[in-house]
Design a protein around this motif. Structure first.
Motif, PDB file in Angstrom:
ATOM      1  N   SER A   1      39.808  39.774  40.205  1.00  0.00           N
ATOM      2  CA  SER A   1      38.921  38.531  39.902  1.00  0.00           C
ATOM      3  C   SER A   1      38.187  38.874  38.811  1.00  0.00           C
ATOM      4  N   ARG A   2      37.687  40.261  38.517  1.00  0.00           N
ATOM      5  CA  ARG A   2      36.759  40.319  37.475  1.00  0.00           C
ATOM      6  C   ARG A   2      37.891  40.480  36.299  1.00  0.00           C
ATOM      7  N   PHE A   3      39.248  40.961  36.177  1.00  0.00           N
ATOM      8  CA  PHE A   3      40.072  40.920  35.155  1.00  0.00           C
ATOM      9  C   PHE A   3      40.294  39.416  34.625  1.00  0.00           C
ATOM     10  N   TYR A   4      40.663  38.468  35.491  1.00  0.00           N
ATOM     11  CA  TYR A   4      40.879  37.378  35.352  1.00  0.00           C
ATOM     12  C   TYR A   4      39.598  36.491  34.648  1.00  0.00           C
ATOM     13  N   GLU A   5      38.661  36.810  35.191  1.00  0.00           N
ATOM     14  CA  GLU A   5      37.321  36.130  34.517  1.00  0.00           C
ATOM     15  C   GLU A   5      37.155  36.876  33.100  1.00  0.00           C
ATOM     16  N   LYS A   6      37.503  38.118  32.863  1.00  0.00           N
ATOM     17  CA  LYS A   6      37.274  38.518  31.614  1.00  0.00           C
ATOM     18  C   LYS A   6      38.275  37.861  30.747  1.00  0.00           C
ATOM     19  N   MET A   7      39.605  37.523  31.119  1.00  0.00           N
ATOM     20  CA  MET A   7      40.577  36.989  30.419  1.00  0.00           C
ATOM     21  C   MET A   7      40.412  35.376  30.242  1.00  0.00           C
ATOM     22  N   GLY A   8      39.332  34.853  30.650  1.00  0.00           N
ATOM     23  CA  GLY A   8      39.103  33.439  30.371  1.00  0.00           C
ATOM     24  C   GLY A   8      39.184  32.384  31.532  1.00  0.00           C
ATOM     25  N   PHE A   9      39.651  32.974  32.699  1.00  0.00           N
ATOM     26  CA  PHE A   9      40.080  32.163  33.556  1.00  0.00           C
ATOM     27  C   PHE A   9      38.762  31.726  34.672  1.00  0.00           C
ATOM     28  N   GLU A  10      38.614  30.448  34.839  1.00  0.00           N
ATOM     29  CA  GLU A  10      37.264  29.961  35.508  1.00  0.00           C
ATOM     30  C   GLU A  10      37.574  29.829  37.032  1.00  0.00           C
ATOM     31  N   LEU A  11      36.920  30.144  37.800  1.00  0.00           N
ATOM     32  CA  LEU A  11      37.129  29.895  39.140  1.00  0.00           C
ATOM     33  C   LEU A  11      36.846  28.419  39.542  1.00  0.00           C
ATOM     34  N   TYR A  12      37.580  27.615  40.150  1.00  0.00           N
ATOM     35  CA  TYR A  12      37.497  26.502  40.333  1.00  0.00           C
ATOM     36  C   TYR A  12      37.640  25.932  41.809  1.00  0.00           C
ATOM     37  N   GLY A  13      37.987  26.986  42.724  1.00  0.00           N
ATOM     38  CA  GLY A  13      38.103  26.859  44.230  1.00  0.00           C
ATOM     39  C   GLY A  13      38.608  28.134  45.081  1.00  0.00           C
ATOM     40  N   THR A  14      38.335  27.798  46.084  1.00  0.00           N
ATOM     41  CA  THR A  14      38.894  28.940  47.109  1.00  0.00           C
ATOM     42  C   THR A  14      39.426  28.353  48.156  1.00  0.00           C
ATOM     43  N   GLU A  15      40.409  28.830  48.944  1.00  0.00           N
ATOM     44  CA  GLU A  15      41.180  28.409  49.748  1.00  0.00           C
ATOM     45  C   GLU A  15      41.025  29.309  50.943  1.00  0.00           C
ATOM     46  N   ARG A  16      40.354  29.201  52.078  1.00  0.00           N
ATOM     47  CA  ARG A  16      40.033  29.925  53.104  1.00  0.00           C
ATOM     48  C   ARG A  16      41.493  29.922  53.998  1.00  0.00           C
ATOM     49  N   ARG A  17      41.607  31.436  54.424  1.00  0.00           N
ATOM     50  CA  ARG A  17      42.814  31.581  55.121  1.00  0.00           C
ATOM     51  C   ARG A  17      44.097  31.218  54.407  1.00  0.00           C
ATOM     52  N   ALA A  18      44.288  31.321  53.309  1.00  0.00           N
ATOM     53  CA  ALA A  18      45.325  30.865  52.598  1.00  0.00           C
ATOM     54  C   ALA A  18      46.660  31.724  52.873  1.00  0.00           C
ATOM     55  N   LEU A  19      46.557  32.847  53.304  1.00  0.00           N
ATOM     56  CA  LEU A  19      47.816  33.720  53.659  1.00  0.00           C
ATOM     57  C   LEU A  19      47.420  34.246  54.971  1.00  0.00           C
ATOM     58  N   LYS A  20      48.379  34.674  55.945  1.00  0.00           N
ATOM     59  CA  LYS A  20      48.251  35.334  57.018  1.00  0.00           C
ATOM     60  C   LYS A  20      49.357  36.642  57.231  1.00  0.00           C
TER      61      LYS A  20
END
Length: 164
Positions: free
Chosen positions: A129-148
Motif C-alpha cells: 500500500s505504501r509502495f503504490y502510494e509512493k508511485m502515485g496511486f491514490e486510494l479510491y475504495g476498499t472492498e471488504r471481504r474481497a477474497l476468501k
C-alpha cells in the motif's frame, strides 16, 4: 547488480511459469488465481498469456525476479482505463528498486493507451500500500471481504493513477 525491465515474450514462458507458481504458492492472498488451478497448465498456456497480455518482467543479473501485467479495458465507456495486475517481486529482490522500475515500465506503456491506470492490493499488505502510494496511486475504495481463503477473508484496496 544489473537491472533490466522489459516486456516478456514467449521465450520467457518457462521463467514466467516458475516465478508465477512461486508467487501463487507463497502469497495466495495476493492473487485471484490459486496455485492448484494453474500448477498443471502446460507451458503453452503461459506462452498464450504472454502473447495476449502486456506482461513486464524485472530482471536482476539476467534472472527474472518480478513480473507485472497490463490490460487496457475495451468497452466504449471505460476504454480510457487500464488495469495493472499480478504484481510480484521475489523476496530476494525486494528493496532493490526493481518494483519501482517495473511500475514505471507499465506506466510508460499505458500512457499510449489509457488515461487512468487502476490497481488493487490486499489491505493487510501495508508495504505494498505504501509502495503504490509512493508511485502515485491514490486510494479510491476498499472492498471488504474481497477474497476468501479457507475461513479467512481479505479486504482489497482499489487505487488509481491519472496519466493525463
Amino acid at each position: 547488480m544489473g537491472m533490466e525491465v522489459r516486456r516478456l515474450t514467449e521465450d520467457d514462458a518457462e521463467s514466467y511459469r516458475e516465478i508465477r507458481l512461486e508467487a501463487l504458492e507463497h502469497h495466495p492472498e495476493a492473487f485471484q488465481a490459486t496455485y492448484e488451478s494453474v500448477a498443471d497448465l502446460p507451458l503453452d498456456a503461459y506462452r498464450q498469456r504472454l502473447r495476449r497480455y502486456a506482461l513486464f518482467g524485472g530482471f536482476l543479473d539476467g534472472t527474472l525476479c518480478g513480473f507485472v501485467g497490463f490490460f487496457a479495458l475495451k468497452n466504449t465507456k471505460i476504454k480510457h482505463k487500464g488495469l495493472m495486475w499480478g504484481m510480484y517481486v521475489k523476496e530476494s529482490a525486494r528493496g532493490s528498486g526493481l518494483a519501482g522500475k517495473m511500475v514505471e515500465a507499465v506506466v510508460d506503456h499505458a500512457r499510449d493507451e489509457v488515461e487512468q491506470l487502476l490497481c488493487s492490493v490486499i489491505a493487510d499488505n501495508e508495504r505494498a500500500s505504501r509502495f503504490y502510494e509512493k508511485m502515485g496511486f491514490e486510494l479510491y475504495g476498499t472492498e471488504r471481504r474481497a477474497l476468501k481463503i479457507g475461513e479467512r477473508y481479505y479486504d482489497e484496496e482499489f487505487r488509481v493513477k491519472f496519466l493525463g
